[in-house]
Enzyme design. Structure first.
Site, PDB file in Angstrom:
ATOM      1  N   HIS A 155       0.831  -1.199   0.000  1.00 42.25           N
ATOM      2  CA  HIS A 155       0.000   0.000   0.000  1.00 42.25           C
ATOM      3  C   HIS A 155       0.868   1.253   0.000  1.00 42.25           C
ATOM      4  CE1 HIS A 155      -3.305   2.663   1.063  1.00 42.25           C
ATOM      5  NE2 HIS A 155      -2.602   3.098   2.094  1.00 42.25           N
ATOM      6  N   LYS A 157      -9.431  11.322  -2.918  1.00 43.14           N
ATOM      7  CA  LYS A 157     -10.397  10.808  -1.941  1.00 43.14           C
ATOM      8  C   LYS A 157     -10.225  11.480  -0.594  1.00 43.14           C
ATOM      9  CE  LYS A 157     -10.165   6.111  -3.866  1.00 43.14           C
ATOM     10  NZ  LYS A 157      -9.714   4.731  -3.563  1.00 43.14           N
ATOM     11  N   THR A 193     -15.795   1.610  -3.014  1.00 41.14           N
ATOM     12  CA  THR A 193     -15.063   2.741  -3.580  1.00 41.14           C
ATOM     13  C   THR A 193     -14.641   2.454  -5.022  1.00 41.14           C
ATOM     14  OG1 THR A 193     -14.218   3.250  -1.363  1.00 41.14           O
ATOM     15  CG2 THR A 193     -13.115   4.286  -3.226  1.00 41.14           C
TER      16      THR A 193
END
Length: 372
Positions: A182, A253, A287
């Site tokens: 990530h 976001k 999402t």
């Protein structure tokens, strides 16, 4: 046998001498001992050509596929047999059935649905291997559990990724290999060697194969690379440059908490283009589905998603099947039950890539594997 140049250098520096005429006399035995230890270590490495592989036991077949591919490209592969025993209260016990004394072990840790069980199992395997006398342990964990907890967003929270990195190294892991983190800064949690294997080329090749099969050809200039948030913008810009795609665009976001997005904004022009959205993982799928809808509303002709890790929790399979995506790519970094699979889902195997990584690392070669 001709000695490597570094051994000659080591010998020259470790053994001080004095000159008496044409003769040389050693004045120190400590240098001889250091040289002998170094030479034996190097000789042991050169002689020990076998790759020794162990893997945590669960439903996932990825470790067996890696071993199968590895045996095709490397002649000496030994599988370290093991088993996991369970107590009635749920405790696990890892048992190594093959001698590992003085061997360099590659441990492959894959996950099923319950990540906590797999984390504990991995720790038990590491402790068992270390206590059994393994010379070194290299841990391959395609999905680094708890990697998303890489910083604190509020007071009194753990940085779980750092904690588990410390656990693994305390149990003898000297080389950690994972797939698509990530946040690449997570490798700073480790003191030893860390290699992060990318999946962009894997997905791009898979996309090309599909287009050539269904359409007869593949034109990269028809495609835009889409980043899911600002954090992935650099990664997707590199993807665009190396893939020769037409360009890139993406989203911004604002999250209120894990798995909840308060606001999503899109930047770029996708009208009449085909879009490939690249992300590290799919969790609930909400999402990702929202991003697909926005791309179509902005004029995208086709949208495909490529996400390295398919967690697919809750209603994610249903949400993505009914979304605007024509296909959703994931890797087999973790076990995906048949109940979670859906018609639009395509699972791309990591086995060929990871087997090549193991071979190259074992031989001391670069393991980047063109992993852009």
């Amino acid at each position: 046998m001709r000695l490597p140049q570094d051994i000659h250098t080591m010998h020259r520096h470790c053994i001080p001498t004095v000159h008496t005429g044409d003769a040389k006399y050693c004045v120190s035995t400590s240098g001889n001992i250091l040289f002998l230890q170094y030479f034996i270590s190097r000789l042991f490495t050169m002689i020990n050509e076998t790759i020794h592989i162990c893997f945590t036991k669960n439903k996932h077949t990825l470790p067996l596929e890696i071993i199968e591919h590895l045996k095709r490209i490397y002649k000496n592969v030994e599988v370290i047999e093991s088993k996991v025993e369970h107590f009635r209260n749920g405790e696990q016990k890892a048992v190594i059935l093959t001698s590992v004394r003085r061997k360099a072990i590659w441990l492959i840790s894959t996950a099923e649905e319950n990540v906590d069980i797999e984390v504990i199992k991995t720790l038990l395997y590491l402790d068992a291997l270390q206590r059994a006398g393994a010379n070194s342990i290299q841990l391959i964990m395609p999905l680094f559990y708890y990697a998303r907890q890489d910083q604190t967003s509020n007071n009194r929270e753990p940085i779980s990724g750092a904690m588990f990195a410390s656990f693994y190294e305390s149990l003898g892991v000297r080389h950690f290999i994972t797939v698509h983190l990530h946040n690449n800064a997570i490798q700073g949690f480790f003191k030893g060697q860390v290699d992060i294997i990318g999946t962009r080329k894997l997905f791009w090749n898979h996309l090309q194969n599909i287009c050539r099969k269904n359409e007869g050809s593949f034109n990269p200039k028809e495609w835009l690379i889409i980043f899911p948030d600002e954090g992935a913008a650099k990664r997707c810009r590199e993807f665009y440059q190396k893939s020769n795609a037409a360009g890139y665009a993406g989203f911004s976001k604002q999250r209120t908490e894990a798995n909840k997005v308060e606001k999503m904004d899109f930047f770029g022009d996708v009208k009449g283009m085909r879009c490939f959205l690249y992300d590290d993982l799919i969790d609930t799928g909400g999402t990702l589905a929202m991003a697909g809808e926005m791309l179509v509303k902005n004029g995208a002709k086709e949208v495909i998603a490529g996400c390295s890790h398919g967690l697919l929790t809750g209603e994610a399979p249903s949400i993505l099947q009914n979304s605007s995506y024509s296909k959703v790519f994931v890797t087999d970094s973790l076990y995906i039950d048949e109940k979670k699979q859906f018609p639009k889902l395509e699972i791309v195997s990591l086995a060929p890539m990871l087997s090549e990584v193991i071979k190259k690392a074992h031989l001391g070669e670069s393991i980047r594997y063109e992993n852009w």
